[in-house]
Design an enzyme around this catalytic site. Structure first.
Site, PDB file in Angstrom:
ATOM      1  CB  CYS A 198      -8.250   2.381  13.313  1.00 20.47           C
ATOM      2  SG  CYS A 198      -6.869   3.530  13.193  1.00 20.47           S
ATOM      3  CD  GLU A 220      -0.248   1.548  15.174  1.00 17.84           C
ATOM      4  OE1 GLU A 220       0.907   1.952  15.388  1.00 17.84           O
ATOM      5  OE2 GLU A 220      -0.928   1.916  14.198  1.00 17.84           O
ATOM      6  CE  LYS A 254      -1.189 -11.431   5.306  1.00 19.32           C
ATOM      7  NZ  LYS A 254      -2.391 -11.014   4.540  1.00 19.32           N
ATOM      8  CD  GLU A 304     -13.087  -1.173  14.245  1.00 18.81           C
ATOM      9  OE1 GLU A 304     -12.839  -2.368  14.025  1.00 18.81           O
ATOM     10  OE2 GLU A 304     -12.208  -0.304  14.342  1.00 18.81           O
TER      11      GLU A 304
HETATM   12  P1  NAD Z   1      -7.694  -7.943   9.863  1.00 15.74           P
HETATM   13  O1  NAD Z   1      -7.317  -8.143  11.283  1.00 15.74           O
HETATM   14  O2  NAD Z   1      -8.783  -8.746   9.305  1.00 15.74           O
HETATM   15  O3  NAD Z   1      -6.436  -8.211   8.910  1.00 15.74           O
HETATM   16  C1  NAD Z   1      -5.220  -7.524   9.083  1.00 15.74           C
HETATM   17  C2  NAD Z   1      -4.097  -8.381   8.559  1.00 15.74           C
HETATM   18  O4  NAD Z   1      -3.964  -9.537   9.370  1.00 15.74           O
HETATM   19  C3  NAD Z   1      -4.297  -8.869   7.135  1.00 15.74           C
HETATM   20  O5  NAD Z   1      -3.074  -8.807   6.467  1.00 15.74           O
HETATM   21  C4  NAD Z   1      -4.734 -10.310   7.344  1.00 15.74           C
HETATM   22  O6  NAD Z   1      -4.457 -11.158   6.267  1.00 15.74           O
HETATM   23  C5  NAD Z   1      -3.903 -10.686   8.551  1.00 15.74           C
HETATM   24  N1  NAD Z   1      -4.422 -11.804   9.336  1.00 15.74           N
HETATM   25  C6  NAD Z   1      -5.713 -12.157   9.528  1.00 15.74           C
HETATM   26  N2  NAD Z   1      -5.783 -13.227  10.357  1.00 15.74           N
HETATM   27  C7  NAD Z   1      -4.509 -13.540  10.688  1.00 15.74           C
HETATM   28  C8  NAD Z   1      -3.929 -14.546  11.508  1.00 15.74           C
HETATM   29  N3  NAD Z   1      -4.668 -15.436  12.179  1.00 15.74           N
HETATM   30  N4  NAD Z   1      -2.584 -14.583  11.624  1.00 15.74           N
HETATM   31  C9  NAD Z   1      -1.807 -13.675  10.980  1.00 15.74           C
HETATM   32  N5  NAD Z   1      -2.305 -12.715  10.171  1.00 15.74           N
HETATM   33  C10 NAD Z   1      -3.637 -12.635  10.044  1.00 15.74           C
HETATM   34  O7  NAD Z   1      -7.974  -6.385   9.728  1.00 15.74           O
HETATM   35  P2  NAD Z   1      -8.491  -5.591   8.439  1.00 15.74           P
HETATM   36  O8  NAD Z   1      -9.914  -6.007   8.193  1.00 15.74           O
HETATM   37  O9  NAD Z   1      -7.492  -5.743   7.361  1.00 15.74           O
HETATM   38  O10 NAD Z   1      -8.452  -4.086   8.940  1.00 15.74           O
HETATM   39  C11 NAD Z   1      -9.515  -3.462   9.613  1.00 15.74           C
HETATM   40  C12 NAD Z   1      -9.259  -3.464  11.105  1.00 15.74           C
HETATM   41  O11 NAD Z   1      -7.991  -2.880  11.366  1.00 15.74           O
HETATM   42  C13 NAD Z   1     -10.249  -2.642  11.885  1.00 15.74           C
HETATM   43  O12 NAD Z   1     -10.599  -3.324  13.064  1.00 15.74           O
HETATM   44  C14 NAD Z   1      -9.480  -1.383  12.242  1.00 15.74           C
HETATM   45  O13 NAD Z   1      -9.908  -0.709  13.375  1.00 15.74           O
HETATM   46  C15 NAD Z   1      -8.110  -1.931  12.419  1.00 15.74           C
HETATM   47  N6  NAD Z   1      -7.102  -0.866  12.224  1.00 15.74           N
HETATM   48  C16 NAD Z   1      -6.504  -0.331  13.320  1.00 15.74           C
HETATM   49  C17 NAD Z   1      -5.594   0.710  13.193  1.00 15.74           C
HETATM   50  C18 NAD Z   1      -4.921   1.352  14.379  1.00 15.74           C
HETATM   51  O14 NAD Z   1      -3.994   2.132  14.178  1.00 15.74           O
HETATM   52  N7  NAD Z   1      -5.348   1.073  15.599  1.00 15.74           N
HETATM   53  C19 NAD Z   1      -5.284   1.191  11.917  1.00 15.74           C
HETATM   54  C20 NAD Z   1      -5.939   0.629  10.820  1.00 15.74           C
HETATM   55  C21 NAD Z   1      -6.844  -0.407  10.990  1.00 15.74           C
HETATM   56  O1  6OD Z   2      -1.386   8.082  11.315  1.00 15.93           O
HETATM   57  C1  6OD Z   2      -0.952   7.004  11.719  1.00 15.93           C
HETATM   58  O2  6OD Z   2       0.250   6.839  12.019  1.00 15.93           O
HETATM   59  C2  6OD Z   2      -1.853   5.864  11.874  1.00 15.93           C
HETATM   60  N1  6OD Z   2      -1.309   4.737  12.390  1.00 15.93           N
HETATM   61  C3  6OD Z   2      -3.134   5.969  11.477  1.00 15.93           C
HETATM   62  C4  6OD Z   2      -4.092   4.948  11.601  1.00 15.93           C
HETATM   63  C5  6OD Z   2      -5.253   5.028  10.927  1.00 15.93           C
HETATM   64  C6  6OD Z   2      -6.226   4.005  11.065  1.00 15.93           C
HETATM   65  O3  6OD Z   2      -7.034   3.717  10.223  1.00 15.93           O
END
Ligand code: NAD
Ligand code: 6OD
Length: 494
Positions: free
Chosen positions: A297, A263, A187, A398
């Site tokens: 992130c 993550e 998804k 964040e």
């Molecule tokens: P988000 O949580 O809003 O959405 C992520 C995904 O989850 C999307 O596909 C969304 O449609 C889906 N989603 C939302 N609500 C849901 C639910 N109730 N059930 C199932 N699916 C659902 O995140 P975003 O805004 O797309 O991304 C930004 C966030 O992601 C930031 O907080 C960032 O730190 C985090 N992030 C973390 C990492 C990591 O490796 N730790 C990497 C990239 C992004």
């Molecule tokens: O490098 C990766 O494997 C990874 N998960 C990076 C995440 C980036 C977050 O925005």
């Protein structure tokens, strides 16, 4: 075909289920917007609950079809072919990623697309060379037993993805999931559906059996995300995104006691000691604060600088920030837009909040003047604050924008305490020429990943993930295999 038209500008983006592209069965769709211009450039077909159920059923059936019968050698050969095909079609993936995210082409061509291929190739290698585990056990009758493990795929894995590095983060999970013999239903974020859809063409081109890779488009609650994570035939859920979304998904995972790998968000500290190489530190932190317009992130939105070099560091960072030209078309463009109008409002809300709480804006703080086609894009200025207090909102939450608070410190103990005083635990970046201190402070950081004199320097064999509100579990190298396989221990009395 992912699309009803060959033009990326008018593309119709379809679900990919059981090897075929499909419209949503309820006829629902939503616009695909280019963040660099703010204009709709495509239409995404939203999967209904029945479509998601079809995708999961196709993935489940594929486990016992030709895919499930392949040897590891046959499977990894196919996965390596996926990597090669992504490389062959790199221009198509690049165009799709740039259209969805608005990010400058050189960012996507150096980071997103090569990692998309590497994620398949690397996990094909890891699975081929994975050693087994065995123990010789003494038994009460004076004899022996042999214990050894076999690994099996978990089954159908739901892969729920964010929008900031769409292909990179999706394949970081799909690569190991398939290498271990699972099937997946992806998804992608509603903001960035294209590369996940395009990957279906790659799967068909290399001869991946139908149903192994599926994509359903839509939103979270009441849409494809919730339909997928609550489907009882999903055996495990891997998710990258916001901490709050992780909490919602965790509740669904509890039904049927499904395994999860998360993550999540971060509020990562960078620490610059007075003995750091200032040129390298400024260059490194210009990346860790501004890369991908701060939508990383791992971004360091809290920067602690030892007092003797504080003023010099702030001046150098401000000069670096002012050198970035928002926009995507120029060669010098480094700062693309934020992903959406809504996200820009959120980031600008933090920009206002910083000032209300007493921060001094060193540079930025608003929306840049941009003319031409990009005037409607979701750009913000790169922004630095000083005079921020530890408890200020912009130092605790964040933001996910191109900004950071810069704070002076006087001692190692003080900065370790400041850095660790957060609910998150994703990463840290430490800058010092004293490697004894580098090792010591790195080990004191309560994070999943700590870089010394670097940031976002990745070796895909290493453990990646976060603690606290930043996630559950680790992926990377053999750590991914822990999540994507189920172990059976076999004990044979000899
Ligand atoms: P988000 O949580 O809003 O959405 C992520 C995904 O989850 C999307 O596909 C969304 O449609 C889906 N989603 C939302 N609500 C849901 C639910 N109730 N059930 C199932 N699916 C659902 O995140 P975003 O805004 O797309 O991304 C930004 C966030 O992601 C930031 O907080 C960032 O730190 C985090 N992030 C973390 C990492 C990591 O490796 N730790 C990497 C990239 C992004
Ligand atoms: O490098 C990766 O494997 C990874 N998960 C990076 C995440 C980036 C977050 O925005």
């Amino acid at each position: 075909m992912t699309s009803a038209s060959s033009s990326p500008v008018t593309e119709t983006i379809l679900n990919f289920i059981d090897g075929s592209y499909r419209k949503g069965s309820e006829g629902k769709s939503f616009p695909n917007v280019n963040p660099a211009t703010g204009t709709a450039i495509g239409v995404v077909h939203e999967a209904s609950q029945a479509d998601v159920a079809d995708a999961v059923a196709a993935a489940k059936a594929a486990l016992t079809g030709p895919w499930g019968k392949m040897t590891t050698a046959e499977r990894v050969k196919l996965i390596a072919a996926v990597a090669t095909e992504i490389e062959r079609r790199a221009d198509d993936f690049l165009a799709a990623e740039v259209a969805d995210t608005g990010k400058p082409r050189h960012v996507a061509s150096h980071i997103d697309i090569p990692r998309g291929a590497a994620n398949f190739r690397m996990f094909a290698d890891v699975v081929s060379t994975m050693p087994g585990e065995s123990f010789n056990t003494s038994t009460p009758d004076g004899g022996q037993a042999l214990n050894y493990t076999v690994r099996k795929p978990k089954g159908v894995v739901a892969v729920v993805c964010p929008w900031n590095f769409p292909l990179l983060l999706m394949t970081w999970k799909v690569g190991p999931a398939l290498a271990c013999g699972n099937t997946v239903v992806v998804k992608p974020s509603e903001e960035t559906p294209r590369t996940a859809a395009l990957l279906g063409e790659v799967m068909n081109a290399v001869g991946m059996p139908k149903g192994v890779y599926n994509v359903v488009h839509g939103f979270g609650p009441g849409s494809a995300g919730e339909f997928l994570t609550s489907n009882p035939d999903v055996d495990a859920i891997t998710f990258t995104g916001e901490t709050g979304t992780g909490q919602a998904i965790m509740q669904k995972a509890a039904i049927g006691v499904r395994d999860i790998s998360f993550e999540l968000g971060g509020k990562n500290p960078a620490i610059v000691f007075a003995d750091a190489d200032l040129d390298k530190a400024v260059e490194g932190l210009s990346r860790s604060v501004f890369l991908n317009t701060g939508q990383v992130c791992l971004g360091t939105e809290r920067v602690y600088v030892e007092r003797p070099i504080f003023d010099a560091f702030v001046a150098r960072m401000a000069a670096a920030a002012q050198g970035f030209k928002p926009g995507v078309t120029s060669d010098r463009a480094y700062l693309g837009p934020l992903i959406s109008a809504e996200h820009r409002e959120k980031v600008l809300g933090y920009y206002r909040r910083a000032v209300e709480d007493g921060a001094t804006v060193v540079t930025g703080g608003g929306v840049p003047e941009i003319s031409g086609a990009e005037a409607g894009g979701f750009f913000v200025e790169p922004t630095l604050w000083i005079d921020v207090a530890h408890g200020d909102t912009v130092m605790r939450e964040e933001i996910f924008g191109p900004c950071c608070g810069i704070v002076p410190f006087d001692s190692e103990d003080e900065v370790i305490a400041l850095a660790n005083d957060t609910v998150y635990g994703l990463c840290a970046s430490i800058w010092t020429e004293n490697m004894s201190r580098g090792h010591r402070v790195a080990a004191a950081m309560d994070v999943g990943v700590c870089w010394v004199n670097s940031w976002f320097l990745r070796d895909l064999r290493t453990a990646f993930g976060g603690s606290g509100h930043s996630g559950i579990g680790r992926e990377g190298g053999v750590h991914s295999l822990e999540f994507y396989t189920e172990i059976t221990n076999i004990c044979v009395k000899l």
